[in-house]
Scaffold this motif. Structure first.
Motif, PDB file in Angstrom:
ATOM      1  N   MET A  90     -29.684 -28.058   9.352  1.00 51.63           N
ATOM      2  CA  MET A  90     -30.768 -29.113   9.935  1.00 51.63           C
ATOM      3  C   MET A  90     -30.238 -30.540   9.298  1.00 51.63           C
ATOM      4  SD  MET A  90     -34.452 -26.918  10.182  1.00 51.63           S
ATOM      5  CE  MET A  90     -34.474 -26.603   8.565  1.00 51.63           C
ATOM      6  N   PHE A  91     -30.039 -30.781   8.063  1.00 51.77           N
ATOM      7  CA  PHE A  91     -29.736 -32.090   7.673  1.00 51.77           C
ATOM      8  C   PHE A  91     -28.588 -32.789   8.421  1.00 51.77           C
ATOM      9  CE2 PHE A  91     -31.371 -31.534   2.796  1.00 51.77           C
ATOM     10  CZ  PHE A  91     -32.635 -31.527   3.476  1.00 51.77           C
ATOM     11  N   ASN A  92     -27.437 -31.820   8.569  1.00 47.96           N
ATOM     12  CA  ASN A  92     -26.307 -32.282   9.209  1.00 47.96           C
ATOM     13  C   ASN A  92     -26.593 -32.923  10.386  1.00 47.96           C
ATOM     14  OD1 ASN A  92     -24.592 -31.902   7.030  1.00 47.96           O
ATOM     15  ND2 ASN A  92     -23.921 -29.876   7.585  1.00 47.96           N
ATOM     16  N   ALA A  93     -27.419 -32.014  11.037  1.00 46.79           N
ATOM     17  CA  ALA A  93     -27.591 -32.425  12.656  1.00 46.79           C
ATOM     18  C   ALA A  93     -28.619 -33.590  12.822  1.00 46.79           C
ATOM     19  CB  ALA A  93     -28.599 -31.291  13.370  1.00 46.79           C
ATOM     20  N   LEU A  94     -29.217 -34.100  11.629  1.00 50.50           N
ATOM     21  CA  LEU A  94     -30.286 -35.226  11.700  1.00 50.50           C
ATOM     22  C   LEU A  94     -29.883 -36.440  11.048  1.00 50.50           C
ATOM     23  CD1 LEU A  94     -33.781 -33.315  10.951  1.00 50.50           C
ATOM     24  CD2 LEU A  94     -33.072 -34.454  13.080  1.00 50.50           C
ATOM     25  N   LYS A  95     -28.753 -36.302  10.127  1.00 47.03           N
ATOM     26  CA  LYS A  95     -28.735 -37.461   9.023  1.00 47.03           C
ATOM     27  C   LYS A  95     -28.171 -38.601   9.621  1.00 47.03           C
ATOM     28  CE  LYS A  95     -24.217 -35.577   7.236  1.00 47.03           C
ATOM     29  NZ  LYS A  95     -23.755 -35.145   6.164  1.00 47.03           N
ATOM     30  N   ASP A  96     -27.333 -38.548  10.749  1.00 44.37           N
ATOM     31  CA  ASP A  96     -26.704 -39.630  11.434  1.00 44.37           C
ATOM     32  C   ASP A  96     -27.326 -40.418  12.428  1.00 44.37           C
ATOM     33  OD1 ASP A  96     -24.677 -39.617   9.373  1.00 44.37           O
ATOM     34  OD2 ASP A  96     -23.678 -38.000  10.749  1.00 44.37           O
ATOM     35  N   LYS A  97     -28.677 -39.695  12.855  1.00 41.56           N
ATOM     36  CA  LYS A  97     -29.407 -40.237  14.082  1.00 41.56           C
ATOM     37  C   LYS A  97     -30.196 -41.358  13.537  1.00 41.56           C
ATOM     38  CE  LYS A  97     -28.306 -36.522  16.345  1.00 41.56           C
ATOM     39  NZ  LYS A  97     -27.476 -36.887  17.544  1.00 41.56           N
ATOM     40  N   GLU A  98     -30.348 -42.314  14.581  1.00 41.03           N
ATOM     41  CA  GLU A  98     -31.062 -43.620  14.337  1.00 41.03           C
ATOM     42  C   GLU A  98     -32.569 -43.346  14.739  1.00 41.03           C
ATOM     43  OE1 GLU A  98     -29.961 -46.290  13.384  1.00 41.03           O
ATOM     44  OE2 GLU A  98     -27.826 -45.643  12.812  1.00 41.03           O
ATOM     45  N   GLY A  99     -33.404 -43.957  14.157  1.00 39.28           N
ATOM     46  CA  GLY A  99     -35.006 -43.704  14.538  1.00 39.28           C
ATOM     47  C   GLY A  99     -35.521 -42.709  13.283  1.00 39.28           C
ATOM     48  N   ARG A 100     -36.594 -42.093  13.833  1.00 41.14           N
ATOM     49  CA  ARG A 100     -37.465 -41.175  13.100  1.00 41.14           C
ATOM     50  C   ARG A 100     -36.815 -39.782  13.098  1.00 41.14           C
ATOM     51  NH1 ARG A 100     -43.039 -39.959  15.143  1.00 41.14           N
ATOM     52  NH2 ARG A 100     -43.107 -38.939  13.120  1.00 41.14           N
ATOM     53  N   LYS A 101     -36.663 -39.112  12.230  1.00 41.58           N
ATOM     54  CA  LYS A 101     -36.063 -37.774  11.874  1.00 41.58           C
ATOM     55  C   LYS A 101     -37.141 -36.958  11.093  1.00 41.58           C
ATOM     56  CE  LYS A 101     -32.783 -40.325  10.085  1.00 41.58           C
ATOM     57  NZ  LYS A 101     -31.414 -40.954   9.262  1.00 41.58           N
ATOM     58  N   VAL A 102     -37.282 -35.658  11.851  1.00 40.71           N
ATOM     59  CA  VAL A 102     -38.181 -34.728  11.364  1.00 40.71           C
ATOM     60  C   VAL A 102     -37.691 -33.313  11.412  1.00 40.71           C
ATOM     61  CG1 VAL A 102     -40.737 -34.192  11.865  1.00 40.71           C
ATOM     62  CG2 VAL A 102     -40.148 -36.363  12.137  1.00 40.71           C
ATOM     63  N   VAL A 117     -34.412 -32.547  20.582  1.00 40.39           N
ATOM     64  CA  VAL A 117     -34.473 -31.513  19.631  1.00 40.39           C
ATOM     65  C   VAL A 117     -32.914 -31.320  19.397  1.00 40.39           C
ATOM     66  CG1 VAL A 117     -34.948 -29.037  19.067  1.00 40.39           C
ATOM     67  CG2 VAL A 117     -36.738 -30.450  20.283  1.00 40.39           C
ATOM     68  N   VAL A 118     -32.434 -31.619  18.061  1.00 37.33           N
ATOM     69  CA  VAL A 118     -31.122 -31.649  17.755  1.00 37.33           C
ATOM     70  C   VAL A 118     -30.640 -30.404  17.166  1.00 37.33           C
ATOM     71  CG1 VAL A 118     -31.045 -34.226  17.441  1.00 37.33           C
ATOM     72  CG2 VAL A 118     -31.700 -32.621  15.368  1.00 37.33           C
ATOM     73  N   ALA A 119     -31.682 -29.696  16.737  1.00 36.95           N
ATOM     74  CA  ALA A 119     -31.075 -28.242  16.121  1.00 36.95           C
ATOM     75  C   ALA A 119     -32.421 -27.434  16.047  1.00 36.95           C
ATOM     76  CB  ALA A 119     -30.620 -28.311  14.683  1.00 36.95           C
ATOM     77  N   GLU A 120     -32.100 -25.929  16.440  1.00 41.13           N
ATOM     78  CA  GLU A 120     -33.053 -24.942  16.135  1.00 41.13           C
ATOM     79  C   GLU A 120     -32.419 -23.686  15.253  1.00 41.13           C
ATOM     80  OE1 GLU A 120     -34.647 -23.311  20.079  1.00 41.13           O
ATOM     81  OE2 GLU A 120     -33.481 -24.963  20.807  1.00 41.13           O
ATOM     82  N   GLU A 121     -33.306 -23.655  14.074  1.00 39.41           N
ATOM     83  CA  GLU A 121     -32.805 -22.534  13.286  1.00 39.41           C
ATOM     84  C   GLU A 121     -33.927 -21.406  13.211  1.00 39.41           C
ATOM     85  OE1 GLU A 121     -30.148 -21.985  11.409  1.00 39.41           O
ATOM     86  OE2 GLU A 121     -29.191 -24.108  12.157  1.00 39.41           O
ATOM     87  N   TYR A 122     -33.362 -20.152  13.309  1.00 36.31           N
ATOM     88  CA  TYR A 122     -34.422 -18.952  13.344  1.00 36.31           C
ATOM     89  C   TYR A 122     -33.868 -18.201  12.051  1.00 36.31           C
ATOM     90  CZ  TYR A 122     -35.739 -20.539  17.873  1.00 36.31           C
ATOM     91  OH  TYR A 122     -36.072 -21.241  18.982  1.00 36.31           O
ATOM     92  N   VAL A 123     -34.852 -17.686  11.294  1.00 40.74           N
ATOM     93  CA  VAL A 123     -34.528 -16.963  10.231  1.00 40.74           C
ATOM     94  C   VAL A 123     -35.462 -15.702  10.307  1.00 40.74           C
ATOM     95  CG1 VAL A 123     -34.077 -18.943   8.604  1.00 40.74           C
ATOM     96  CG2 VAL A 123     -36.176 -17.932   8.832  1.00 40.74           C
ATOM     97  N   PRO A 124     -34.736 -14.493   9.564  1.00 41.31           N
ATOM     98  CA  PRO A 124     -35.725 -13.266   9.554  1.00 41.31           C
ATOM     99  C   PRO A 124     -37.079 -13.303   8.976  1.00 41.31           C
ATOM    100  CG  PRO A 124     -33.522 -12.851   8.837  1.00 41.31           C
ATOM    101  CD  PRO A 124     -33.580 -14.526   8.919  1.00 41.31           C
ATOM    102  N   GLN A 125     -37.818 -12.727   9.380  1.00 38.43           N
ATOM    103  CA  GLN A 125     -39.324 -12.571   8.537  1.00 38.43           C
ATOM    104  C   GLN A 125     -38.776 -12.148   7.309  1.00 38.43           C
ATOM    105  OE1 GLN A 125     -41.371 -10.138  11.774  1.00 38.43           O
ATOM    106  NE2 GLN A 125     -43.077 -11.269  10.682  1.00 38.43           N
ATOM    107  N   GLY A 126     -39.685 -12.846   6.103  1.00 40.75           N
ATOM    108  CA  GLY A 126     -39.551 -12.479   4.884  1.00 40.75           C
ATOM    109  C   GLY A 126     -38.240 -13.166   4.111  1.00 40.75           C
ATOM    110  N   THR A 127     -37.547 -14.206   4.558  1.00 45.35           N
ATOM    111  CA  THR A 127     -36.417 -14.888   4.238  1.00 45.35           C
ATOM    112  C   THR A 127     -37.102 -15.792   3.193  1.00 45.35           C
ATOM    113  OG1 THR A 127     -35.490 -15.273   6.466  1.00 45.35           O
ATOM    114  CG2 THR A 127     -34.927 -16.694   4.704  1.00 45.35           C
ATOM    115  N   ALA A 128     -36.458 -15.616   1.840  1.00 41.36           N
ATOM    116  CA  ALA A 128     -36.656 -16.722   0.901  1.00 41.36           C
ATOM    117  C   ALA A 128     -35.748 -17.571   0.654  1.00 41.36           C
ATOM    118  CB  ALA A 128     -36.667 -15.683  -0.449  1.00 41.36           C
ATOM    119  N   ASP A 129     -34.416 -17.606   0.943  1.00 41.41           N
ATOM    120  CA  ASP A 129     -33.429 -18.664   0.728  1.00 41.41           C
ATOM    121  C   ASP A 129     -33.256 -19.178   1.979  1.00 41.41           C
ATOM    122  OD1 ASP A 129     -31.336 -20.362   0.334  1.00 41.41           O
ATOM    123  OD2 ASP A 129     -30.013 -18.271  -0.437  1.00 41.41           O
TER     124      ASP A 129
END
Length: 398
Positions: free
Chosen positions: A216-228, A196-208
């Motif tokens: 999350m993109f930055n944490a995943l994009k350079d990894k080898e293998g499956r990225k989810v 697990v490369v990143a955990e993001e938590y947002v307030p309830q009701g977040t729209a943006d």
């Protein structure tokens, strides 16, 4: 007739009148749910529909258990913890209900747990999900028919087929449901090699979700293998759609998420082939109770039963089984009957674990299929994940 005879006749008549009245005293059950003030109202209404259908099915349409008519009292938490505590206390005290069922939000429900202990009456948690509701801060009067976050996430992990080739970033709401869910997901991945490369938590009701998605993109994009990116958000805001609009595929990133209620499933048509886990989908279980539920719901409402309809029915079936098998209507006898109790539901058998009163149950591994003749995306069954496949942590030791 002398005074003694008149008194004896009067008392005999009184007993004849009082006897049946006592036997027919209603069994009062409180449904404590948010019915105003949140987009989660739909969850509450489905739960109540399912509960009513469950009572009907379990009593064969008589609405009586052991000769007692069932009286359902509905109270609105307004999705506020203080209101929830007050209406639950009112139900236990002024209304003298036998037990209560609720509530919808995990955060609101958590505040209700001490009220059950104070009044020494049973609270059946449905449909709130957080593990903490049967955790150390809970108590012996709380039973939980709803699945918990560990079930959600262990099933989700199984659906992802985790191994050392898998890298995951998570997005969740910053309250009990989201935090417990991601903690359970990480626990389920232990020993699989997945990172697990990143955990993001947002307030309830977040729209943006732009900033969280970029991280999350930055944490995943350079990894080898499956990225989810795993999306675990129960409310609105369309996080999956907004992430998709930012083109995760340019980095080889795919999305995964759990299933949802039918009104939300049309949005899943944007994700054909997406795999995940879900508590219930009406076509994915085949048993007499689910067959009846689907048939009756279609006949009465013109739609299939939904996610929380099945949950409400499961709670009602648990209530009836407990009352039918308990030695009396005293709380201690009900607890004795319910600990370890197995009963049938639209999802098959559930069992209250004696240690913490969590109902152990199956989950569904699904794959999204799009059919232009169906209004929503179909969470097509890959397989049923049985309870014994999931190592659900024990929350509270009684």
């Amino acid at each position: 007739m002398n005074k003694i005879k008149r008194f004896a006749v009067a008392m005999t008549g009184a007993l004849l009148i009082a006897g049946p009245a006592v036997a027919e005293d209603p069994i009062k059950i409180a449904l404590i749910h948010g019915l105003s003030g949140s987009s989660f109202e739909a969850f509450s209404k489905q739960t109540q529909t399912g509960f009513n259908l469950g009572i009907e099915f379990a009593t064969k349409g008589t609405n009586t258990i052991k000769g007692h008519p069932v009286e359902i009292i509905v109270k609105d938490t307004q999705f506020k913890p203080d209101v929830a505590r007050a209406v639950l206390a009112e139900a236990y005290g002024d209304d003298n209900v036998l037990l209560a069922v609720g509530a919808t939000s995990s955060g609101v429900t958590k505040g209700m747990l001490p009220i059950a202990e104070e009044y020494e009456k049973i609270l059946i948690v449905e449909p709130a999900v957080a593990d903490s509701l049967t955790g150390p801060e809970s108590n012996r009067y709380v039973f939980k028919t709803s699945r918990n976050s560990s079930m959600d996430m262990q099933a989700q992990a199984i659906a992802l087929k985790p191994d050392a080739n898998l890298h995951v970033a998570t997005l969740a709401e910053d309250y009990a449901f989201g935090r417990d869910g991601i903690a359970a997901f990480k626990s389920a991945l232990q020993g699989t090699g997945t990172t697990v490369v990143a955990e993001e938590y947002v307030p309830q009701g977040t729209a943006d979700f732009t900033a969280a998605t970029e991280r999350m993109f930055n944490a995943l994009k350079d990894k080898e293998g499956r990225k989810v990116i795993l999306v675990y958000i129960a409310g609105g805001g369309d996080a999956p759609g907004k992430i998709k609009a930012m083109e995760p595929e340019r980095y080889g990133i795919e999305l995964s998420m759990g299933g949802h209620i039918l009104p939300v499933l049309p949005t899943y048509k944007r994700f054909p082939g997406l795999e995940g886990a879900v508590y219930y989908y009406y076509e994915d279980y085949s048993n007499p109770i689910n067959d009846w539920l689907v048939k009756e719901h279609m006949a009465r409402f013109g739609t299939p039963p939904d996610f929380f309809t099945a949950g409400g029915m499961a709670a009602a079936l648990a209530v009836v089984k407990a009352i039918e098998t308990a030695d009396s209507l005293e709380t201690e006898d009900l607890i004795k009957a319910m600990e370890g109790m197995t009963w049938e539901t639209p999802k098959g058998a559930m069992t209250f674990r004696p240690e913490d009163h969590q109902a152990l149950q199956s989950m569904i591994h699904f794959k999204i299929r799009v059919d232009e003749n169906v209004d929503w995306a179909i969470p097509e069954l890959v397989r049923i994940i049985e309870p014994e496949e999931m190592n659900i942590p024990i929350g509270r030791q009684n």
